[in-house]
Scaffold this motif. Structure first.
Motif, PDB file in Angstrom:
ATOM      1  N   UNK A  71      11.241 -47.782 -10.625  1.00  0.00           N
ATOM      2  CA  UNK A  71      10.896 -46.386 -10.899  1.00  0.00           C
ATOM      3  C   UNK A  71      11.701 -45.877 -12.098  1.00  0.00           C
ATOM      4  N   UNK A  72      11.036 -45.153 -12.952  1.00  0.00           N
ATOM      5  CA  UNK A  72      11.693 -44.584 -14.129  1.00  0.00           C
ATOM      6  C   UNK A  72      12.375 -43.264 -13.748  1.00  0.00           C
ATOM      7  N   UNK A  73      13.647 -43.091 -14.095  1.00  0.00           N
ATOM      8  CA  UNK A  73      14.309 -41.818 -13.793  1.00  0.00           C
ATOM      9  C   UNK A  73      13.872 -40.733 -14.758  1.00  0.00           C
ATOM     10  N   UNK A  74      14.109 -39.493 -14.372  1.00  0.00           N
ATOM     11  CA  UNK A  74      13.963 -38.385 -15.308  1.00  0.00           C
ATOM     12  C   UNK A  74      15.249 -38.274 -16.115  1.00  0.00           C
ATOM     13  N   UNK A  75      15.130 -37.765 -17.346  1.00  0.00           N
ATOM     14  CA  UNK A  75      16.281 -37.690 -18.230  1.00  0.00           C
ATOM     15  C   UNK A  75      16.483 -36.275 -18.753  1.00  0.00           C
ATOM     16  N   UNK A  76      17.742 -35.880 -18.854  1.00  0.00           N
ATOM     17  CA  UNK A  76      18.105 -34.746 -19.690  1.00  0.00           C
ATOM     18  C   UNK A  76      18.830 -35.321 -20.889  1.00  0.00           C
ATOM     19  N   UNK A  77      18.285 -35.071 -22.080  1.00  0.00           N
ATOM     20  CA  UNK A  77      18.863 -35.607 -23.304  1.00  0.00           C
ATOM     21  C   UNK A  77      19.229 -34.478 -24.252  1.00  0.00           C
ATOM     22  N   UNK A  78      20.415 -34.580 -24.834  1.00  0.00           N
ATOM     23  CA  UNK A  78      20.845 -33.616 -25.834  1.00  0.00           C
ATOM     24  C   UNK A  78      20.215 -33.970 -27.174  1.00  0.00           C
ATOM     25  N   UNK A  79      19.460 -33.036 -27.745  1.00  0.00           N
ATOM     26  CA  UNK A  79      18.877 -33.362 -29.057  1.00  0.00           C
ATOM     27  C   UNK A  79      19.798 -32.947 -30.198  1.00  0.00           C
ATOM     28  N   UNK A  80      20.770 -32.082 -29.911  1.00  0.00           N
ATOM     29  CA  UNK A  80      21.795 -31.777 -30.902  1.00  0.00           C
ATOM     30  C   UNK A  80      21.235 -31.349 -32.247  1.00  0.00           C
ATOM     31  N   UNK A  81      21.872 -31.800 -33.301  1.00  0.00           N
ATOM     32  CA  UNK A  81      21.437 -31.494 -34.664  1.00  0.00           C
ATOM     33  C   UNK A  81      20.196 -32.300 -35.026  1.00  0.00           C
ATOM     34  N   UNK A  82      19.337 -31.771 -35.920  1.00  0.00           N
ATOM     35  CA  UNK A  82      18.220 -32.583 -36.418  1.00  0.00           C
ATOM     36  C   UNK A  82      18.670 -33.907 -37.031  1.00  0.00           C
ATOM     37  N   UNK A  83      19.938 -33.973 -37.466  1.00  0.00           N
ATOM     38  CA  UNK A  83      20.468 -35.194 -38.053  1.00  0.00           C
ATOM     39  C   UNK A  83      20.479 -36.352 -37.061  1.00  0.00           C
ATOM     40  N   UNK A  84      20.294 -36.055 -35.782  1.00  0.00           N
ATOM     41  CA  UNK A  84      20.193 -37.108 -34.766  1.00  0.00           C
ATOM     42  C   UNK A  84      19.149 -38.152 -35.159  1.00  0.00           C
ATOM     43  N   UNK A  85      18.127 -37.730 -35.867  1.00  0.00           N
ATOM     44  CA  UNK A  85      17.049 -38.656 -36.234  1.00  0.00           C
ATOM     45  C   UNK A  85      17.494 -39.734 -37.204  1.00  0.00           C
ATOM     46  N   UNK A  86      18.489 -39.455 -38.035  1.00  0.00           N
ATOM     47  CA  UNK A  86      18.838 -40.411 -39.101  1.00  0.00           C
ATOM     48  C   UNK A  86      20.278 -40.891 -39.048  1.00  0.00           C
ATOM     49  N   UNK A  87      21.097 -40.321 -38.168  1.00  0.00           N
ATOM     50  CA  UNK A  87      22.482 -40.752 -38.087  1.00  0.00           C
ATOM     51  C   UNK A  87      22.623 -42.063 -37.321  1.00  0.00           C
ATOM     52  N   UNK A  88      23.679 -42.788 -37.636  1.00  0.00           N
ATOM     53  CA  UNK A  88      24.026 -44.014 -36.933  1.00  0.00           C
ATOM     54  C   UNK A  88      25.406 -43.811 -36.335  1.00  0.00           C
ATOM     55  N   UNK A  89      25.449 -43.455 -35.059  1.00  0.00           N
ATOM     56  CA  UNK A  89      26.721 -43.165 -34.408  1.00  0.00           C
ATOM     57  C   UNK A  89      26.642 -43.550 -32.935  1.00  0.00           C
ATOM     58  N   UNK A  90      27.665 -43.189 -32.205  1.00  0.00           N
ATOM     59  CA  UNK A  90      27.737 -43.552 -30.787  1.00  0.00           C
ATOM     60  C   UNK A  90      26.536 -43.008 -30.016  1.00  0.00           C
ATOM     61  N   UNK A  91      26.163 -41.773 -30.313  1.00  0.00           N
ATOM     62  CA  UNK A  91      25.061 -41.177 -29.559  1.00  0.00           C
ATOM     63  C   UNK A  91      23.715 -41.797 -29.912  1.00  0.00           C
ATOM     64  N   UNK A  92      23.456 -41.998 -31.186  1.00  0.00           N
ATOM     65  CA  UNK A  92      22.166 -42.587 -31.551  1.00  0.00           C
ATOM     66  C   UNK A  92      22.072 -44.042 -31.078  1.00  0.00           C
ATOM     67  N   UNK A  93      23.200 -44.732 -31.015  1.00  0.00           N
ATOM     68  CA  UNK A  93      23.198 -46.087 -30.445  1.00  0.00           C
ATOM     69  C   UNK A  93      22.811 -46.041 -28.973  1.00  0.00           C
ATOM     70  N   UNK A  94      23.303 -45.021 -28.268  1.00  0.00           N
ATOM     71  CA  UNK A  94      22.919 -44.826 -26.878  1.00  0.00           C
ATOM     72  C   UNK A  94      21.414 -44.593 -26.745  1.00  0.00           C
ATOM     73  N   UNK A  95      20.872 -43.745 -27.611  1.00  0.00           N
ATOM     74  CA  UNK A  95      19.436 -43.470 -27.553  1.00  0.00           C
ATOM     75  C   UNK A  95      18.623 -44.729 -27.809  1.00  0.00           C
TER      76      UNK A  95
END
Length: 253
Positions: free
Chosen positions: A1-25
């Motif tokens: 079963x797939x869980x439901x998620x709450x995800x922080x979208x933070x700054x729009x820069x999330x789309x192009x950054x390479x960091x701990x959080x984007x690695x998690x995503x």
């Protein structure tokens, strides 16, 4: 079963950054492979719950300004699912929740920045749903409860927002998180572990630093929707901070 998620979208820069959080995503896509995605986004506010209901390819909405040109060149050409939208509409109506459909709106950055990192091929149908930020947390939770069982059908429900989101309080260049932001998230996590919904629903009065952590409710309400829709043990998936107090706390339910 797939869980439901709450995800922080933070700054729009999330789309192009390479960091701990984007690695998690990026890592989520190897663990969760849904046949469709339902996402409640803090950047689509409406008095009546509104569902994107179309099979067409979404436009990518750049609902922000002052960011690098690279960000405005990204396209996330996911398609919708009119069939799933109708199923969701029926579920809400059965619970007496007013709902309407939208066939024109594209994906805002509360949706596509996350999905671009998680599923870059844009090959999974997406149904985007608005948030009424002025409904009480109990009502947000009930909206989420309406979607219980989606995970058993291999459909991923995401609440896209932020727990601590105060753009007036951010501190450019600060790496260490402000203690008041940490304390708010600590309280939230404690109450979730204790399954203390009564306190969570009254966070405005009971949570430390609630007024500065959540000066406006739109980014926090998707948390209650995701929590209500979940059927698994609440689990912290990621926790980090940016700009002093912008929280990237993300959870599964």
């Amino acid at each position: 079963m797939i869980p439901s998620l709450f995800l922080a979208h933070g700054s729009p820069m999330t789309a192009i950054e390479d960091n701990e959080y984007t690695s998690f995503l990026k890592g989520l896509s190897s663990k969760i492979k849904p046949k469709a995605i339902v996402i409640f986004t803090a950047h689509w506010e409406s008095d009546i719950l509104t569902i994107s209901s179309s099979d067409e390819t979404y436009d990518t909405i750049y609902d922000f300004g002052g960011f690098p040109q690279e960000l405005y060149e990204i396209k996330y050409p996911a398609k919708g699912s009119g069939q799933l939208a109708q199923i969701l509409k029926g579920k809400f109506e059965q619970k007496g929740i007013a709902v309407r459909e939208d066939v024109r709106r594209g994906l805002d950055h509360g949706s596509w920045t996350l999905l671009y990192q998680m599923y870059p091929a844009a090959d999974i149908p997406v149904v985007q749903i608005s948030v009424n930020p002025y409904l009480e947390p109990e009502k947000q939770f009930e909206i989420g409860e309406t979607l219980k069982g989606m995970g058993k059908e291999n459909i991923l429900v995401i609440g896209s927002g932020v727990t601590v989101h105060n753009l007036r309080a951010i501190k450019w260049g600060q790496q260490e998180p402000d203690q008041w932001a940490v304390d708010f998230d600590d309280w939230l996590i404690d109450k979730i572990k204790k399954e203390d919904l009564k306190s969570l629903f009254k966070y405005e009065k009971q949570a430390p630093n609630a007024q500065i952590a959540v000066p406006t409710p739109e980014h926090f309400m998707p948390f209650f929707i995701a929590m209500g829709s979940g059927e698994t043990q609440p689990t912290i998936l990621h926790r980090s901070y940016e700009l002093g107090n912008l929280s990237y706390l993300s959870m599964q339910f």
